[in-house]
Write an enzyme that holds these catalytic residues in place. Structure first.
Site, PDB file in Angstrom:
ATOM      1  N   GLU A 100       1.112  -1.385  -0.039  1.00  0.00           N
ATOM      2  CA  GLU A 100       0.050  -0.147  -0.108  1.00  0.00           C
ATOM      3  C   GLU A 100       0.790   1.281  -0.072  1.00  0.00           C
ATOM      4  O   GLU A 100       1.997   1.297   0.595  1.00  0.00           O
ATOM      5  CB  GLU A 100      -0.848   0.080   1.098  1.00  0.00           C
ATOM      6  CG  GLU A 100      -1.886  -1.135   1.018  1.00  0.00           C
ATOM      7  CD  GLU A 100      -2.635  -1.106   2.403  1.00  0.00           C
ATOM      8  OE1 GLU A 100      -3.976  -1.523   2.216  1.00  0.00           O
ATOM      9  OE2 GLU A 100      -2.338  -0.949   3.487  1.00  0.00           O
ATOM     10  N   CYS A 113       3.530   8.360   1.546  1.00  0.00           N
ATOM     11  CA  CYS A 113       4.149   7.241   2.655  1.00  0.00           C
ATOM     12  C   CYS A 113       4.502   5.921   1.663  1.00  0.00           C
ATOM     13  O   CYS A 113       3.345   5.384   1.259  1.00  0.00           O
ATOM     14  CB  CYS A 113       3.004   7.140   3.627  1.00  0.00           C
ATOM     15  SG  CYS A 113       3.376   6.129   4.985  1.00  0.00           S
ATOM     16  N   CYS A 120       6.765  -7.175   7.560  1.00  0.00           N
ATOM     17  CA  CYS A 120       7.775  -6.866   8.288  1.00  0.00           C
ATOM     18  C   CYS A 120       8.347  -7.984   9.409  1.00  0.00           C
ATOM     19  O   CYS A 120       7.340  -8.489   9.946  1.00  0.00           O
ATOM     20  CB  CYS A 120       7.373  -5.516   9.249  1.00  0.00           C
ATOM     21  SG  CYS A 120       8.824  -4.730  10.334  1.00  0.00           S
ATOM     22  N   CYS A 124       6.790  -5.719  16.008  1.00  0.00           N
ATOM     23  CA  CYS A 124       6.408  -4.539  16.979  1.00  0.00           C
ATOM     24  C   CYS A 124       5.049  -5.172  17.399  1.00  0.00           C
ATOM     25  O   CYS A 124       4.136  -5.225  16.547  1.00  0.00           O
ATOM     26  CB  CYS A 124       6.607  -3.341  16.798  1.00  0.00           C
ATOM     27  SG  CYS A 124       8.068  -2.797  16.051  1.00  0.00           S
ATOM     28  N   CYS A 127       1.865  -3.154  16.150  1.00  0.00           N
ATOM     29  CA  CYS A 127       1.865  -2.759  14.555  1.00  0.00           C
ATOM     30  C   CYS A 127       0.942  -3.904  13.713  1.00  0.00           C
ATOM     31  O   CYS A 127       1.408  -4.875  13.690  1.00  0.00           O
ATOM     32  CB  CYS A 127       3.063  -2.658  14.029  1.00  0.00           C
ATOM     33  SG  CYS A 127       3.401  -2.442  12.301  1.00  0.00           S
ATOM     34  N   LEU A 228      10.251   5.384  18.614  1.00  0.00           N
ATOM     35  CA  LEU A 228      10.935   5.188  20.127  1.00  0.00           C
ATOM     36  C   LEU A 228       9.814   4.462  20.972  1.00  0.00           C
ATOM     37  O   LEU A 228      10.206   3.400  21.377  1.00  0.00           O
ATOM     38  CB  LEU A 228      11.120   6.456  20.864  1.00  0.00           C
ATOM     39  CG  LEU A 228      11.862   6.565  22.165  1.00  0.00           C
ATOM     40  CD1 LEU A 228      13.333   6.104  21.795  1.00  0.00           C
ATOM     41  CD2 LEU A 228      12.213   8.175  22.446  1.00  0.00           C
ATOM     42  N   HIS A 229       8.717   5.091  21.200  1.00  0.00           N
ATOM     43  CA  HIS A 229       7.624   4.112  21.710  1.00  0.00           C
ATOM     44  C   HIS A 229       7.590   3.908  23.198  1.00  0.00           C
ATOM     45  O   HIS A 229       6.501   3.333  23.927  1.00  0.00           O
ATOM     46  CB  HIS A 229       7.164   2.925  21.131  1.00  0.00           C
ATOM     47  CG  HIS A 229       6.966   3.152  19.572  1.00  0.00           C
ATOM     48  ND1 HIS A 229       6.406   4.436  18.911  1.00  0.00           N
ATOM     49  CD2 HIS A 229       7.375   2.632  18.515  1.00  0.00           C
ATOM     50  CE1 HIS A 229       6.315   4.389  17.817  1.00  0.00           C
ATOM     51  NE2 HIS A 229       6.746   3.202  17.303  1.00  0.00           N
ATOM     52  N   ASN A 304      -3.451   3.473  16.103  1.00  0.00           N
ATOM     53  CA  ASN A 304      -4.621   3.220  15.350  1.00  0.00           C
ATOM     54  C   ASN A 304      -5.162   1.730  15.589  1.00  0.00           C
ATOM     55  O   ASN A 304      -4.254   0.764  15.358  1.00  0.00           O
ATOM     56  CB  ASN A 304      -4.337   3.486  13.835  1.00  0.00           C
ATOM     57  CG  ASN A 304      -4.205   4.961  13.627  1.00  0.00           C
ATOM     58  OD1 ASN A 304      -5.168   5.705  14.209  1.00  0.00           O
ATOM     59  ND2 ASN A 304      -3.472   5.445  12.838  1.00  0.00           N
ATOM     60  N   CYS A 347      -1.595   5.483   9.868  1.00  0.00           N
ATOM     61  CA  CYS A 347      -0.317   4.922  10.217  1.00  0.00           C
ATOM     62  C   CYS A 347      -0.559   3.430  10.790  1.00  0.00           C
ATOM     63  O   CYS A 347      -1.448   3.436  11.626  1.00  0.00           O
ATOM     64  CB  CYS A 347       0.169   5.861  11.350  1.00  0.00           C
ATOM     65  SG  CYS A 347       1.960   6.360  11.177  1.00  0.00           S
TER      66      CYS A 347
END
Ligand code: SAH
Ligand code: SF4
Length: 370
Positions: A100, A113, A120, A124, A127, A228-229, A304, A347
Site C-alpha cells: 500500500e 508514505c 515486516c 512490534c 503494529c 521510540l515508543h 490506530n 499509520c
C-alpha cells in the site's frame, strides 16, 4: 549486470536503476551517458513506461532497448480516496502480495508514505504490518514505483508544481532492513533528473537497526525519524523487540552521530500512545530525561486500532497530559493527526496483502547485522 535488485524477470528493469547504474548499463550497450540521462528523465519526469514514446531517441535505439531491458512498474490493483482527501493505492507485487502507498495532502505540502517491504519481520507488538508477518524485501523498482505511480495517478505534469513534495519511508516494512534497494530508490527521489526532492523532504523512519543507521550517514543522509515508543529499555524490549539487539544507549549514540551529516539538525521521535502501557505522567518525565541531550522533536501518535490487537488508544486527556509534561520541559511536541482512517490508510493500518512466509521471516531476521 551489477544491479540485481533492478532485475525484473530475466531483463534488467530500468525503473529501479539510479542514474549512475543506468549510465553503466548504457555504456555496456555501447551507448553514450547522455542517452541514459534522457531515458531516466522520460521514466521519472514524464512517467513514461514504453520506449516508443521516447521521441528524442534514435529509432534504432528505441527498437533495441525492449530486447535487452524493460520498464516494469508494479501493477495497480485498487485505488481509494478518503473523505479528507487522503488517497491509497494497492499495488500488486506478484505471488498474491500487495503493498500500500498513501498520499496525504495538506495545505502547504503533499506527503507520500512509501513501503519498503512486503510485511515486516520485526514484529512490534502494536503494529498491524508486523502482525501480518513477512514475505520479502521490495526491489528498488517496486519502491520508486510507488512514487512513479502516485505521480501518474494524480496526473503530474513536469511543468506543474510537484504534487508529491515530501516522501516518508513510513509505510509497510522496516527500511533499514532493506538497505540497498531503499537507498537506491531514495537516490532516484533526490536526483534532479529524477524527482528532485530535497534531502530535508525525504524522511526515513526506523525502529533502530543501528549498524545500518551508521551506514546511512555516509550512503544517503536524509531526514530521520526513530520509532521510540517507550522511555526505557525494559518496556521498549517488549514493544519494539529489535531493542533487545540494539538497546537505547547504542541507538542514541548512533542517532547523535547521524545528525552530524543529516539535512535537519534534529531527529523526530515517534511515540505511539497506548493506554495504560506507555502514557503515564511518570513515563513522560522519564522520556524527558531520556532525550535531554539530543536535539529532537517528539511526535505523539494516537494508536490506530486493527483487529486482534490487545491495545487501546490512549484517551485524549492522557495524550494531552503527556504532552504537557514534555512541553513544560521545553520539548517540541506534535500530535499526529489521524488521516485517512475511513479507508484504513492511517499509520500502522497499512497491512497490504502479505502472504506470510515464516521461514523467510527467520532468514530476514538473521540478515539484520549483529
Ligand atoms: N518500520 C518503520 C517505519 C514504518 S512504521 C518504523 O517502525 O519506524 C511508521 C510508524 O507508524 C512507526 O513509528 C510505527 O511505530 C507507527 N505505527 C505502527 N503501528 C501503529 C499503529 N497501529 N498505530 C499508530 N502508529 C503505528
Ligand atoms: Fe516493522 Fe515498523 Fe511495524 Fe515495527 S513498527 S513491525 S519495525 S513496520
Amino acid at each position: 549486470m551489477a544491479v540485481p535488485q533492478s532485475v525484473q524477470g530475466d531483463k534488467p528493469n530500468l525503473l529501479g536503476m539510479t542514474l549512475p547504474e543506468m549510465t553503466r548499463f548504457f555504456a555496456e550497450l555501447g551507448e553514450k551517458p547522455f542517452r541514459a540521462k534522457q531515458v531516466f528523465r522520460w521514466i521519472h519526469h514524464f512517467g513514461v513506461d514504453h520506449f516508443e514514446s521516447m521521441t528524442d531517441l534514435a529509432k534504432s535505439l528505441r527498437e533495441k532497448l525492449p530486447t535487452v531491458t524493460t520498464i516494469t512498474p508494479p501493477k495497480l490493483m485498487t485505488s481509494q480516496e478518503s473523505k479528507d482527501g487522503t488517497r491509497k493505492w494497492l499495488l500488486d507485487v506478484g505471488t498474491g502480495n500487495g503493498i500500500e502507498v498513501v498520499f496525504i495532502p495538506e495545505d502547504d505540502r503533499g506527503t507520500l508514505c512509501v513501503s519498503s517491504q512486503v510485511g515486516c519481520a520485526l514484529d512490534c507488538t502494536f503494529c498491524s504490518t508486523g502482525k501480518q508477518g513477512f514475505n520479502r524485501n521490495l526491489t528498488s523498482a517496486e519502491i520508486i514505483g510507488q512514487l512513479w505511480w502516485a505521480n501518474k495517478a494524480m496526473g503530474r505534469n513536469p511543468k506543474d508544481e510537484r504534487i508529491v513534495s515530501n516522501v516518508v519511508m513510513m509505510g509497510m516494512g522496516e527500511p533499514l532492513a532493506n538497505f540497498d534497494p531503499v537507498t537506491n530508490a531514495m537516490d532516484i527521489m533526490l536526483d534532479d533528473h529524477g524527482y528532485g526532492l530535497s534531502r530535508r523532504r525525504v524522511t526515513l523512519s526506523t525502529s533502530g537497526i543501528v549498524p545500518n543507521l551508521i551506514r546511512l550517514k555516509t550512503r544517503c543522509p536524509v531526514a530521520l525519524a526513530v520509532s521510540l515508543h517507550a522511555p526505557n529499555d525494559e518496556l521498549r524490549d517488549i514493544l519494539v523487540p529489535i531493542n533487545q539487539k540494539y538497546p537505547l544507549t547504542e541507538l542514541f549514540a548512533a542517532i547523535k552521530d547521524y545528525l552530524e551529516a543529516a539535512p535537519r539538525d534534529f531527529v523526530t521521535f515517534e511515540y505511539v500512545m497506548l493506554s495504560g502501557v506507555n502514557d503515564s505522567v511518570q513515563q513522560a518525565h522519564e522520556l524527558v530525561k531520556l532525550v535531554a541531550d539530543i536535539k529532537c522533536k517528539i511526535n505523539l501518535i494516537p494508536w490506530n486500532p486493527f483487529p486482534q490487537a490487545d491495545y487501546q488508544r490512549s484517551s485524549n486527556n492522557a495524550i494531552h497530559r503527556f504532552r504537557e509534561v514534555l512541553q513544560n520541559a521545553d520539548l517540541i511536541v506534535t500530535i499526529r493527526k489521524t488521516r485517512g482512517d475511513d479507508i484504513d490508510a492511517a499509520c500502522g493500518q497499512l497491512a497490504g496483502q502479505v502472504v506470510d512466509k515464516s521461514n523467510r521471516k527467520t532468514i530476514a531476521l538473521k540478515s539484520i547485522p549483529a
